[in-house]
Design a protein around this motif. Structure first.
Motif, PDB file in Angstrom:
ATOM      1  N   GLN A  10       0.826  -1.200   0.000  1.00 21.33           N
ATOM      2  CA  GLN A  10       0.000   0.000   0.000  1.00 21.33           C
ATOM      3  C   GLN A  10       0.864   1.256   0.000  1.00 21.33           C
ATOM      4  OE1 GLN A  10      -0.657  -2.698   1.811  1.00 21.33           O
ATOM      5  NE2 GLN A  10      -2.667  -3.295   1.010  1.00 21.33           N
ATOM      6  N   GLY A  11       0.293   2.319  -0.512  1.00 19.46           N
ATOM      7  CA  GLY A  11       1.028   3.574  -0.626  1.00 19.46           C
ATOM      8  C   GLY A  11       1.455   4.133   0.717  1.00 19.46           C
ATOM      9  N   ALA A  12       2.658   4.677   0.767  1.00 19.03           N
ATOM     10  CA  ALA A  12       3.201   5.302   1.971  1.00 19.03           C
ATOM     11  C   ALA A  12       4.258   6.310   1.513  1.00 19.03           C
ATOM     12  CB  ALA A  12       3.795   4.237   2.899  1.00 19.03           C
ATOM     13  N   GLN A  13       4.895   6.975   2.462  1.00 15.49           N
ATOM     14  CA  GLN A  13       5.910   7.976   2.098  1.00 15.49           C
ATOM     15  C   GLN A  13       7.202   7.800   2.898  1.00 15.49           C
ATOM     16  OE1 GLN A  13       3.427  11.512   2.854  1.00 15.49           O
ATOM     17  NE2 GLN A  13       3.327  11.848   0.639  1.00 15.49           N
ATOM     18  N   PRO A  14       7.700   6.572   3.017  1.00 19.67           N
ATOM     19  CA  PRO A  14       8.888   6.390   3.870  1.00 19.67           C
ATOM     20  C   PRO A  14      10.211   6.520   3.135  1.00 19.67           C
ATOM     21  CG  PRO A  14       7.984   4.272   3.255  1.00 19.67           C
ATOM     22  CD  PRO A  14       7.179   5.301   2.523  1.00 19.67           C
ATOM     23  N   ASP A  15      10.177   6.894   1.861  1.00 20.64           N
ATOM     24  CA  ASP A  15      11.418   6.938   1.080  1.00 20.64           C
ATOM     25  C   ASP A  15      11.816   8.355   0.704  1.00 20.64           C
ATOM     26  OD1 ASP A  15      11.216   4.189   1.277  1.00 20.64           O
ATOM     27  OD2 ASP A  15      10.200   4.012  -0.652  1.00 20.64           O
ATOM     28  N   TYR A  16      11.354   9.316   1.500  1.00 22.53           N
ATOM     29  CA  TYR A  16      11.723  10.712   1.291  1.00 22.53           C
ATOM     30  C   TYR A  16      13.232  10.891   1.388  1.00 22.53           C
ATOM     31  CZ  TYR A  16      11.837  15.795   2.175  1.00 22.53           C
ATOM     32  OH  TYR A  16      12.111  17.142   2.122  1.00 22.53           O
ATOM     33  N   PHE A  17      13.801  10.361   2.458  1.00 18.73           N
ATOM     34  CA  PHE A  17      15.256  10.490   2.629  1.00 18.73           C
ATOM     35  C   PHE A  17      15.998   9.880   1.434  1.00 18.73           C
ATOM     36  CE2 PHE A  17      15.088  10.549   7.567  1.00 18.73           C
ATOM     37  CZ  PHE A  17      14.947  11.923   7.556  1.00 18.73           C
ATOM     38  N   GLN A  18      15.537   8.674   1.038  1.00 18.52           N
ATOM     39  CA  GLN A  18      16.222   7.968  -0.048  1.00 18.52           C
ATOM     40  C   GLN A  18      16.262   8.812  -1.318  1.00 18.52           C
ATOM     41  OE1 GLN A  18      14.083   4.866  -2.207  1.00 18.52           O
ATOM     42  NE2 GLN A  18      15.673   3.409  -1.630  1.00 18.52           N
ATOM     43  N   ALA A  19      15.135   9.460  -1.634  1.00 26.35           N
ATOM     44  CA  ALA A  19      15.064  10.235  -2.876  1.00 26.35           C
ATOM     45  C   ALA A  19      15.729  11.594  -2.732  1.00 26.35           C
ATOM     46  CB  ALA A  19      13.603  10.419  -3.284  1.00 26.35           C
ATOM     47  N   VAL A  20      15.498  12.247  -1.581  1.00 24.70           N
ATOM     48  CA  VAL A  20      15.865  13.656  -1.429  1.00 24.70           C
ATOM     49  C   VAL A  20      17.292  13.826  -0.913  1.00 24.70           C
ATOM     50  CG1 VAL A  20      15.290  15.771  -0.157  1.00 24.70           C
ATOM     51  CG2 VAL A  20      13.462  14.340  -1.096  1.00 24.70           C
ATOM     52  N   LYS A  21      17.712  12.928  -0.035  1.00 28.26           N
ATOM     53  CA  LYS A  21      18.999  13.122   0.647  1.00 28.26           C
ATOM     54  C   LYS A  21      20.130  12.305   0.034  1.00 28.26           C
ATOM     55  CE  LYS A  21      17.025  15.807   3.641  1.00 28.26           C
ATOM     56  NZ  LYS A  21      17.298  17.249   3.672  1.00 28.26           N
ATOM     57  N   GLY A  22      19.856  11.583  -1.027  1.00 29.23           N
ATOM     58  CA  GLY A  22      20.947  10.833  -1.635  1.00 29.23           C
ATOM     59  C   GLY A  22      20.532   9.427  -2.004  1.00 29.23           C
ATOM     60  N   GLY A  23      20.537   8.533  -1.061  1.00 28.21           N
ATOM     61  CA  GLY A  23      20.158   7.151  -1.361  1.00 28.21           C
ATOM     62  C   GLY A  23      21.356   6.338  -1.785  1.00 28.21           C
ATOM     63  N   GLY A  24      22.027   6.780  -2.816  1.00 29.82           N
ATOM     64  CA  GLY A  24      23.261   6.119  -3.245  1.00 29.82           C
ATOM     65  C   GLY A  24      24.473   6.768  -2.602  1.00 29.82           C
ATOM     66  N   HIS A  25      25.647   6.269  -2.966  1.00 30.97           N
ATOM     67  CA  HIS A  25      26.878   6.756  -2.360  1.00 30.97           C
ATOM     68  C   HIS A  25      27.368   8.035  -3.045  1.00 30.97           C
ATOM     69  CE1 HIS A  25      27.939   4.202  -5.744  1.00 30.97           C
ATOM     70  NE2 HIS A  25      29.058   4.886  -5.848  1.00 30.97           N
ATOM     71  N   GLY A  26      28.094   8.825  -2.286  1.00 28.73           N
ATOM     72  CA  GLY A  26      28.745   9.995  -2.874  1.00 28.73           C
ATOM     73  C   GLY A  26      27.931  11.271  -2.755  1.00 28.73           C
ATOM     74  N   ASP A  27      28.598  12.390  -3.058  1.00 26.94           N
ATOM     75  CA  ASP A  27      27.963  13.711  -3.042  1.00 26.94           C
ATOM     76  C   ASP A  27      27.233  13.939  -4.355  1.00 26.94           C
ATOM     77  OD1 ASP A  27      28.644  14.770  -0.600  1.00 26.94           O
ATOM     78  OD2 ASP A  27      30.537  15.613  -1.285  1.00 26.94           O
ATOM     79  N   TYR A  28      25.931  13.959  -4.318  1.00 27.67           N
ATOM     80  CA  TYR A  28      25.182  14.322  -5.527  1.00 27.67           C
ATOM     81  C   TYR A  28      23.794  14.805  -5.147  1.00 27.67           C
ATOM     82  CZ  TYR A  28      22.717   9.806  -5.209  1.00 27.67           C
ATOM     83  OH  TYR A  28      21.956   8.744  -4.788  1.00 27.67           O
TER      84      TYR A  28
END
Lengths: 348, 254
Positions: free
Chosen positions: A115-133
Motif C-alpha cells: 500500500q502507498g506510503a511515504q517512507p522513502d523521502y530520505f532515499q530520494a531527497v537526501k541521496g540514497g546512493g553513495h557519494g555527493d550528488y
C-alpha cells in the motif's frame, strides 16, 4: 480541452511519451506495475522500446546506457526496487546522464507492504546512493500533476544533464482522475556530449570514474555548483496561508488529506493553511521561513515517522514548534485524527 | 626500413597502467586492430567494466561508456537498444562478469542481445589485489584463499562461458588464449567473428580469453604464460563452445 480519465501510473507514462521518452527499462513491482504495462502497450506504437529487465539493477544500468546516447529514457519502481537502483542512480548523477526515475513509494522497511506510503523521502531527497550528488525530486499530488511533472521532468533532466526523480506513492499511482494531457513535444535539445550518431564529432566518454583525486574534487565542486543553480527550480503551492495562524506542510498524497484538514479546521475556527512542496529537492526553505512571523506552529503531515519534517525544521530553525503527524506502513492518515492533533495544539 | 606493424588507429598513444607481463594489452590491441580493419571507429561503442581494465575508456579512441561493477551487459543493452546499428561490446574480467555481474550477463544472452562480451579470464581479482575469483582454480592461493581455494567451502571454478553458450540467444561462444603468436591470431579471428555476427544482428556473442596476472599470481611474465597454459587452460579448455549456426558443442543436440 479534452479530458481523459487516467490512473496516476498511466498519466506518468503518457506524460513521458508525450515528452519524447521512447525507451523504458523496468522490473515488475507493486504498486507501480501499471507504468511498465502502459509503456509495454504504448511504446511499440511510437517506434519506442520497452524492455523488462532481469532486475531493478539491470534496468537502471540500461537507463545509463540508453541515456548516455542522448535518448530520452525512463525507469520506474517502488521502495524495495528503488533501494536496488541506488547504485545506478549514483553513477547516473556523477556521469551526468539525464533520465527520469519514478519512485512509487509503499510501506517499508524491508518487504513491507504494497500500500502507498511515504517512507522513502530520505532515499530520494537526501541521496540514497553513495557519494555527493543531488537530484531534482518532483512530488505530484494529483493525477494531472503526475502527467505534467513527468512531462516537465525530461526537460529539467536535459537542461541540467541530471537525473530527475518523480516521487509518488501507491495511492497516487492507483487513483483515477480526469486530466488534460500536454501536447506532444517536438523540439529536443542538442546533446553534443552524448554517444550520439553524429560521425563528425570527437569521441565521447560517459563515465563517473576519476582516479586522480584532485580531478574528482573538481568534478564534485562543479556538480555542487550545478546543484546551486538547480535550486532555482524550487516550486511549491499554498492554500489559505495569507491569514493562517498555523501551517501544515505536506506533499503528494498527504497534501490531498491536508487540504481537507484545512477546510475542516477553518469550519471550527482554526486558521490553518497548507504549504505543499512540489519540489522536495530543492526544498522550499525560504517559502516556509517567510511564514514564521505570522505563524504560531507548524505541522508536518507525512506517511512516515518523520522525514520531511527535518527539512521543515531546517527551514524555520527553532523559531517555532514543528509537530509531526503521520501514519505508517501504508495506513492512510485520517482527516479527523489529523485535525484532532492540530486542534489540541491550537486550543492549547 | 619497411614498417611491418603499426599502432592501431583506435588506440590512444598514452601510458597504460597495466603491470609488466600482463596480457590485457594484447587483447586491447587485438580489439583495436579488428575495429580498424572493419573500419568501425565511428560506429563502435565500448563498455568498460570494473577491475584492472576499468580505465580502458581512456585507451580506446572510440565512444566509451564506463559501467558499474558487473553491469556492463545492461549498459551495453541500453546503448544497443537505442542504436541497433552500432557495434557495442563490453570488456569484462572474471570478477566483474562471473560474480557480481552474473545476472546481467546471463540475461543479455537469454535475450539474444546483439552485443559482444570480451571476457578476460585470469582466475583472480587483479585490481583489488589478488583475491579469489569464481574462476580461481581448486587449491589456488589468493589473498582471500591464503591456504588455497578449498572447493568444499568455496565451490568449484565457474563455467561462465559454458552457461552463456547454453542460452538460445547466444549464437557464438569461443574460448581462446593469448600465450603465443598462433593463439593470439586465433583470438583476433574470434573477436572479428563475434563482431561480424553482431553486425549481422545474429544475436549474443562472447569471446573468453585466457590471460595472465603475473603480479597477483606471484610469477614472472614467462612463468605466468606457462602457468596459464598448464593450469588455467586445463581447467578452461580453449575452443569453440557454440558457433553461429546455433549448433552447440556443449549443449545437447535436439
Amino acid at each position: 480541452m479534452e479530458q481523459v480519465l487516467l490512473k496516476g501510473s498511466e498519466a506518468i507514462a503518457e506524460g513521458a511519451v508525450l515528452a519524447g521518452c521512447r525507451f523504458f527499462f523496468g522490473y515488475p513491482i507493486t504498486p507501480q506495475n501499471e507504468i511498465p504495462e502502459y509503456f509495454a502497450r504504448r511504446l511499440p506504437q511510437v517506434n519506442g522500446t520497452f524492455l523488462q529487465a532481469e532486475s531493478e539493477i539491470a534496468a537502471i544500468n540500461m537507463v545509463y546506457g540508453a541515456g548516455g546516447t542522448g535518448a530520452r529514457v525512463m525507469t520506474s519502481s517502488s521502495s524495495p526496487g528503488m533501494s536496488l537502483k541506488q547504485e545506478g542512480i549514483s553513477y547516473l548523477s556523477c556521469a551526468e546522464v539525464p533520465c527520469v526515475i519514478v519512485s512509487i513509494m509503499r510501506g517499508g522497511p524491508g518487504l513491507g507492504a504494497i500500500q502507498g506510503a511515504q517512507p522513502d523521502y530520505f532515499q530520494a531527497v537526501k541521496g540514497g546512493g553513495h557519494g555527493d550528488y543531488k537530484n531534482i525530486v518532483l512530488a505530484p499530488s494529483t493525477v494531472q500533476e503526475a502527467a505534467d511533472l513527468t512531462y516537465q521532468a525530461f526537460d529539467l533532466a536535459d537542461k541540467y544533464r541530471n537525473p530527475v526523480i518523480i516521487l509518488g506513492d501507491g495511492i497516487l499511482a492507483q487513483m483515477m482522475e480526469p486530466i488534460v494531457l500536454p501536447n506532444e513535444k517536438q523540439d529536443f535539445p542538442e546533446k553534443n556530449w552524448a554517444l550520439n550518431l553524429d560521425k563528425n564529432r570527437p569521441r565521447n566518454v560517459i563515465s563517473s570514474s576519476y582516479p586522480i583525486v584532485e580531478e574528482l574534487e573538481k568534478v564534485i565542486i562543479r556538480l555542487n555548483q550545478k546543484a546551486e543553480i538547480m535550486k532555482g527550480e524550487v516550486r511549491w503551492d499554498t492554500l489559505q496561508v495569507e491569514d493562517a495562524d498555523y501551517i501544515i506542510v505536506a506533499y503528494g498524497t498527504s497534501a490531498r488529506i491536508a487540504k481537507a484538514v484545512v477546510r475542516q479546521a477553518r469550519e471550527i475556527g482554526i486558521k490553518l493553511g497548507l504549504l505543499r512542496p512540489i519540489t522536495l529537492w530543492p526544498f522550499p526553505y525560504d517559502a516556509i521561513y517567510s511564514l514564521v512571523p505570522q505563524v504560531k506552529a507548524f505541522f508536518a503531515l507525512e506517511m512516515s515517522t518523520g522525514q520531511m519534517i527535518e527539512d521543515v525544521k531546517i527551514a524555520i530553525g527553532r523559531e517555532r514548534p514543528v509537530y509531526h503527524i503521520g501514519r505508517y506502513g501504508g495506513v492512510i492518515p485520517r482527516v479527523n485524527e489529523t485535525l484532532e492533533k492540530i486542534t489540541a495544539v491550537a486550543k492549547g | 626500413m619497411k614498417k611491418v606493424i603499426v599502432k592501431p588507429k583506435v588506440l590512444h598513444n598514452i601510458p597504460w597502467h597495466y603491470c609488466p607481463g600482463c596480457t590485457h594489452g594484447i587483447v586491447h590491441r587485438l580489439i583495436a586492430e579488428v575495429i580498424d580493419e572493419m573500419d568501425l571507429q565511428k560506429d563502435a561503442v565500448g563498455v568498460a567494466s570494473v577491475g584492472c581494465s576499468c580505465f580502458n575508456y581512456d585507451y580506446f579512441d572510440i565512444d566509451m561508456s564506463a559501467a558499474a561493477h558487473g553491469r556492463a551487459p545492461a549498459v551495453a543493452t541500453g546503448i544497443k537498444r537505442v542504436q541497433p546499428g552500432r557495434l557495442v561490446f563490453t570488456y569484462q574480467g572474471d570478477g566483474d562478469l562471473c560474480a557480481i555481474g552474473t545476472a546481467e550477463a546471463i540475461h543479455a544472452a537469454v535475450r539474444g542481445e546483439n552485443i559482444t562480451i570480451i571476457f578476460y579470464n585470469n582466475g583472480i581479482y587483479g585490481m583489488t589485489g589478488g583475491q579469489m575469483a569464481p574462476t580461481s582454480l581448486p587449491d589456488m592461493k589468493t589473498t582471500t584463499s591464503p591456504y588455497g581455494r578449498n572447493v568444499q567451502e568455496t565451490g568449484f571454478p565457474i563455467k561462465m562461458t559454458e552457461m552463456l553458450a547454453l542460452q538460445e540467444g547466444c549464437v557464438y561462444a569461443e574460448r581462446t588464449k593469448v600465450s603465443n603468436p598462433a593463439s593470439i591470431n586465433k583470438t583476433k579471428k574470434a573477436i572479428r567473428k563475434a563482431f561480424e555476427l553482431q553486425l549481422s544482428r545474429a544475436g549474443f556473442t562472447i569471446v573468453e580469453i585466457l590471460g595472465t596476472c603475473p603480479t597477483n599470481w606471484g610469477l614472472d611474465p614467462l612463468q605466468a604464460i606457462k602457468w596459464m597454459e598448464e593450469k588455467l587452460e586445463k581447467q578452461y579448455p580453449t575452443g569453440i563452445l557454440k558457433n553461429s549456426k546455433g549448433d552447440s558443442v556443449i549443449c545437447d543436440k535436439k
